[in-house]
Design a protein around this motif. Structure first.
Motif: not given
Length: 243
Positions: A42-63
């Motif tokens: 469960h912790a691994q799944l939450l970590l991957w979800i958090f990393m995916l959200l961070m990546l999406i945030g960086l892409v949006v911020q860069g745009y």
């Protein structure tokens, strides 16, 4: 007879039937999953979800940053294109009428006022002045503020037989707040080197941003006016505009 048959039927006992599965071989053993391992998954799944959200945030911020940078560049380019420059003024493009500006050129002869200020043409050809006055080589400022001031002189000596001389080109200010003339910009040029035995030609250019008060006067001087060459309106000039 019927009774005998009845007794036989009721007296006979039937055995109980048991179904026994045949033994199975080679059945894999699946160990039970511990609670700690489930928590780690469960912790691994939450970590991957958090990393995916961070990546999406960086892409949006860069745009958004890229879009904002493009808008700033576009605005700066447009503002630079609309702003007056001495090149545009020399080419005959005048700045907006609401801002003080002037561009003066040398006439057919090089003359100076009593204090040594060069005299300019202020109306013919490319010359003009708006929102400020001109008198005897002096630009008179009617509005306080920051100004871009410039001057170019085309210099030359036909023979270069004499020793080298230092030509000093200045833009000066005269103000009621100070008894003496104040030098705003200056340039020193050494004439006639060994490579110029047949003649010497060179341009001196001054430019800078200064703050000027109302009724202050600005003028141009040169130490050797005989070395100033007269040509068309683009060779020697003096001007300013408010920024």
């Amino acid at each position: 007879m019927p009774q005998g048959c009845h007794i036989m039927e009721t007296g006979v006992g039937y055995p109980s039937v048991f179904v026994v599965d045949a033994p199975q071989r080679n059945v894999p053993f699946v160990p039970p999953v511990s609670k700690g391992r489930k928590k780690w998954q469960h912790a691994q799944l939450l970590l991957w979800i958090f990393m995916l959200l961070m990546l999406i945030g960086l892409v949006v911020q860069g745009y958004f940053l890229l879009s904002f940078r493009k808008e700033l560049t576009k605005a700066a380019t447009q503002r630079e294109a609309e702003a007056p420059t001495y090149e545009k003024i020399i080419q005959g493009e005048r700045p907006p009428k609401e801002k003080p500006a002037a561009h003066l050129t040398l006439g057919a002869l090089v003359n100076t006022a009593e204090n040594g200020a060069l005299l300019w043409e202020d109306r013919k050809g490319l010359a003009f002045h708006q929102g400020m006055g001109y008198r005897d080589g002096f630009l008179i400022f009617n509005q306080s503020g920051p100004y871009y001031i410039y001057s170019k002189l085309f210099l030359g000596d036909s023979s270069c037989l004499s020793a080298s001389q230092m030509v000093i080109h200045k833009i000066c200010k005269r103000t009621s707040q100070y008894p003496k003339e104040i030098v705003l910009l200056t340039n020193k040029i050494l004439t006639c080197s060994l490579q110029n035995t047949s003649g010497w030609r060179r341009s001196s250019f001054l430019a800078g941003i200064v703050h000027l008060e109302e009724n202050e006067e600005v003028f141009v001087t040169v130490s050797h006016k005989r070395m100033v060459r007269v040509g068309d309106d683009t060779q020697s000039y003096f001007g300013t505009f408010m920024i």
